[in-house]
Design an enzyme around this catalytic site. Structure first.
Site, PDB file in Angstrom:
ATOM      1  N   LYS A  39       0.871  -1.186   0.000  1.00 35.60           N
ATOM      2  CA  LYS A  39       0.000   0.000   0.000  1.00 35.60           C
ATOM      3  C   LYS A  39       0.904   1.230   0.000  1.00 35.60           C
ATOM      4  CE  LYS A  39      -3.872   2.213   2.355  1.00 35.60           C
ATOM      5  NZ  LYS A  39      -3.320   3.564   2.225  1.00 35.60           N
ATOM      6  N   ASP A  41       2.148   5.115  -0.093  1.00 37.13           N
ATOM      7  CA  ASP A  41       1.711   6.366   0.524  1.00 37.13           C
ATOM      8  C   ASP A  41       1.887   7.489  -0.491  1.00 37.13           C
ATOM      9  OD1 ASP A  41       0.789   8.107   2.375  1.00 37.13           O
ATOM     10  OD2 ASP A  41       2.524   8.046   3.692  1.00 37.13           O
ATOM     11  N   GLU A 173       2.879   1.733   5.056  1.00 37.71           N
ATOM     12  CA  GLU A 173       1.459   1.943   5.325  1.00 37.71           C
ATOM     13  C   GLU A 173       0.681   0.658   5.572  1.00 37.71           C
ATOM     14  OE1 GLU A 173      -1.105   4.919   4.390  1.00 37.71           O
ATOM     15  OE2 GLU A 173       0.430   5.551   5.794  1.00 37.71           O
TER      16      GLU A 173
END
Length: 323
Positions: A39, A41, A173
């Site tokens: 994931k 950022d 993240e």
């Protein structure tokens, strides 16, 4: 609806809205139907490439060509008519994604910038959204030329628990879990894609600020809110995470938005040093937990989001999704 414009960005009359992931606390590990990505950022970005023109824009249709010209220029090397989905990310000195550095990015910065591409929606006029994810990924890999700026975003299909542990160790993240055979639902939030977070984060609407105290200039803290059951509701204040530059830049954006009354639908006790603003600007924050009264604990300001309207900002709560 007003948006923060970044680096000469403009709002497109028509654009493709990307598919969105559902926040979940069920990792879907040890299940053959899922694959897993980092994931990132950064800013979600759609690229539309034809022989005549290249478009690069945010999830809500704000152009990124002037804000991130290195990415825009690199996309011209793609030799196909395509629509791509990915994330623009800037990496700090340690090689970690930095949302703050992305938001304040200048083309002369020494920081590496990349457009990490994870999906292909259209190829040579053919709609690929009804194909399964793995099929789209195989097509995508063959389309992206060698580049330090535009890159294929790889994934893992095995050892996902070890993968997530490494993500946590590095302090990233979190991860995105995607069903291998999922189709692409344009503009929809789907349980076929799941966000599994390592770091607590939230998008928040800025509804006011307090007067500065001590040695601080411009403002003391920002008053934050989200939509809860359709009502604009306070989630507390954030007073850390600002640089001198971001304090000044934010103040200049907030000052024209001042209003006499609170925009909140759920009233709070007002202090005399609060200045209310129109609920237009959206920011990213990190925090440790949400208290029983709904406030964020130990919040840290990460930067403004130029790619989301305030109407899209709800309190994210993880849902348990069946495998």
């Amino acid at each position: 609806m007003k948006y923060v414009k970044i680096g000469g960005g403009r709002k497109l009359a028509s654009f493709v809205e990307p598919m969105k992931a559902q926040l979940s606390d069920l990792p879907a590990f040890d299940h053959k139907d899922w694959l897993f990505e980092i994931k990132w950022d950064g800013y979600r970005a759609i690229a539309e490439i034809t022989k005549k023109e290249v478009k690069l824009y945010s999830r809500n249709g704000l152009t990124f060509d002037k804000a991130y010209p290195k990415v825009f220029a690199a996309l011209k090397s793609v030799q196909h008519d395509v629509i791509l989905d990915g994330e623009i990310v800037v990496f700090d000195e340690a090689g970690k994604p930095s949302f703050q550095k992305l938001q304040n990015y200048k083309n002369t910065d020494r920081y590496a910038i990349q457009y990490l591409i994870f999906d292909c929606l259209v190829l040579k006029g053919n709609d690929l959204t009804r194909l399964g994810l793995l099929e789209r990924m195989e097509i995508l890999k063959k389309l992206i030329p060698k580049s330090d700026v535009i890159m294929y975003c790889d994934h893992v299909e095995d050892y996902e628990k070890i993968f997530f542990q490494e993500i946590k160790k590095i302090g990233l993240e979190g991860i995105i879990a995607k069903k291998k055979h999922s189709t692409y639902a344009i503009g929809k939030r789907s349980a076929e894609w799941l966000k599994i977070k390592n770091v607590q984060g939230q998008e928040a609407i800025i509804v006011g600020y307090t007067e500065p105290k001590g040695s601080r200039s411009y403002f003391g803290s920002l008053l934050l809110a989200v939509k809860k059951r359709g009502k604009l509701t306070s989630i507390g204040n954030v007073g850390t995470g600002f640089s001198d530059r971001s304090l000044k830049d934010l103040y200049q954006k907030l000052k024209p938005l001042t209003r006499k009354t609170s925009p909140l639908d759920v009233p709070i006790k007002e202090s005399s040093d609060v200045i209310w603003v129109e609920p237009t600007l959206v920011c990213n924050i990190k925090f440790t937990e949400i208290t029983e009264d709904g406030s964020v604990r130990h919040p840290v300001f990460q930067g403004l989001r130029v790619d989301k309207p305030s109407s899209d900002v709800d309190l994210e709560k993880p849902k348990r999704i069946r495998k």
